[in-house]
Design a protein around this motif. Structure first.
Motif, mmCIF file in Angstrom:
data_model
loop_
_atom_site.group_PDB
_atom_site.id
_atom_site.type_symbol
_atom_site.label_atom_id
_atom_site.label_comp_id
_atom_site.label_asym_id
_atom_site.label_seq_id
_atom_site.Cartn_x
_atom_site.Cartn_y
_atom_site.Cartn_z
ATOM 1 N N THR A 125 12.733 -2.542 0.605
ATOM 2 C CA THR A 125 11.524 -1.950 0.038
ATOM 3 C C THR A 125 11.758 -1.682 -1.442
ATOM 4 O O THR A 125 12.818 -1.158 -1.821
ATOM 5 C CB THR A 125 11.176 -0.627 0.750
ATOM 6 N N ILE B 101 10.640 0.568 -4.475
ATOM 7 C CA ILE B 101 10.017 1.883 -4.623
ATOM 8 C C ILE B 101 9.908 2.229 -6.101
ATOM 9 O O ILE B 101 10.842 2.002 -6.882
ATOM 10 C CB ILE B 101 10.833 2.957 -3.881
ATOM 11 N N ARG C 114 5.138 1.686 -3.241
ATOM 12 C CA ARG C 114 6.096 1.091 -2.300
ATOM 13 C C ARG C 114 5.627 -0.320 -1.983
ATOM 14 O O ARG C 114 4.438 -0.551 -1.781
ATOM 15 C CB ARG C 114 6.194 1.901 -1.001
ATOM 16 N N GLN C 115 6.568 -1.224 -1.917
ATOM 17 C CA GLN C 115 6.202 -2.610 -1.671
ATOM 18 C C GLN C 115 7.317 -3.297 -0.887
ATOM 19 O O GLN C 115 8.489 -3.227 -1.276
ATOM 20 C CB GLN C 115 5.980 -3.331 -3.007
#
Length: 337
Positions: free
Chosen positions: A83, A85, A52-53
């Motif tokens: 986000t 993912i 996740r980022q």
């Protein structure tokens, strides 16, 4: 008859929705399966291994307008929080935050594809992100297909209102049982007939064909009193009982009499000397600011209702269908001892 009207409205709504949805599919309004251009900005750079980022999503308003081919420009925020993912299959998915301000078209896609979480999400090509050296990457996002939006909206609304109708009906059971029981006690005790004698001089001009001492007049008085004092739920059983008593005087059960029409008009447009309890609960003491407006408008509506009911009853078309045209009014009912 009312059931047929409701059924016709529902069928018409479904047909209208079907035509509109077929038009959307023909025009490909939502560009199903087509990747929508966007840019992803990574504050700390893209990490291919991160599950996740956080990411900032950027749509170009002009490019978005051209892509969807809308007549009006699509206004979209410069940046939307989201986000990135990593999916179980190794792909990449962008999820835009639920509180992000989206244009109507994207909001519709969000509501239709993810109604529970209210998150706009779609897949992005993994290859476009691989080896990204810049913190901002130009790519595209593909949303899930959107079809039959209006059909689903009407179906959902129908189910919601059906649920509401059941809740209202269940909520009225206790009220109806209470006041119908009180009416029966009042009738057996002679209170209704005493009320008839009290209000007959006032209501006689409006209901001239109700016999002397008949309980229908008392039920009408209770119904009107409940409406005047803002007791909407209490007025319902009184109105039902009044209609039942008027039906006993009706020589043609399948046709409403002038008295029934007058009662319905007065019940619907009753003057409100005391604002409804629900309205008081909603706005509290601010009810004082609109009190005189409520009294004036409801008094005016009651006047119009009475004049309209009286006026229509004098027209030839309605006189010919009056159930009492074939004979005299029923015999006078004797009050209870």
């Amino acid at each position: 008859m009312l059931n047929y009207i409701w059924a016709g409205l529902i069928v018409f709504s479904l047909l209208f929705a079907l035509v509109a949805d077929v038009g959307d599919l023909t025009r490909d309004t939502y560009r199903n399966g087509a990747p929508v251009p966007l840019a992803l900005q990574f504050d700390g750079g893209y990490d291919a291994e991160a599950p996740r980022q956080p990411v900032t999503v950027r749509f170009d308003a002009e490019e978005l307008t051209r892509f969807y081919g809308t007549d009006e420009p699509i206004a979209v925020a410069d940046s939307l929080p989201g986000t990135l993912i990593q999916t179980a299959a190794g792909g990449r998915e962008v999820r835009i935050a639920p509180d992000a301000a989206l244009p109507d078209l994207l909001a519709t896609i969000r509501d239709e594809t993810n109604p529970r979480d209210q998150v706009l999400q779609g897949s992005v090509p993994r290859d476009a992100l691989a080896g990204a050296a810049s913190p901002t990457v130009a790519t595209a996002i593909t949303f899930a297909p959107v079809r039959f939006v209006k059909m689903r909206a009407i179906s959902s609304a129908a189910l919601d209102f059906a649920e509401t109708a059941v809740e209202i009906a269940l909520g009225l059971i206790g009220v109806l049982a209470l006041f119908l029981g009180l009416m029966k006690i009042a009738e057996e005790a002679g209170v209704v007939y005493a009320l008839v004698k009290l209000v007959r001089p006032l209501l006689r001009p409006l209901f001239p064909n109700i016999p002397e001492g008949h309980p229908a007049m008392g039920m009408i008085a209770l119904n009107l009193a409940a409406n005047i004092f803002g007791l909407g739920n209490a007025a319902t059983p009184f109105g039902i009982k009044a209609m039942e008593e008027l039906q006993k005087l009706n020589p043609e059960p399948d046709t409403a009499t002038d008295e029934m029409a007058m009662l319905l008009a007065m019940n619907t447009a009753s003057v409100q000397l005391v604002p409804p309890v629900i309205l008081i609960a909603l706005i509290g003491l601010e009810i004082n600011e609109v009190y005189f407006a409520i009294v004036f408008t409801t008094a005016l509506s009651l006047t119009v209702a009475i004049l309209t009911a009286k006026g229509l009853s004098t027209l030839k078309r309605y006189r010919e269908t009056n159930p009492r045209r074939l004979g005299d009014a029923p015999a006078t009912a004797s009050p209870a001892e």
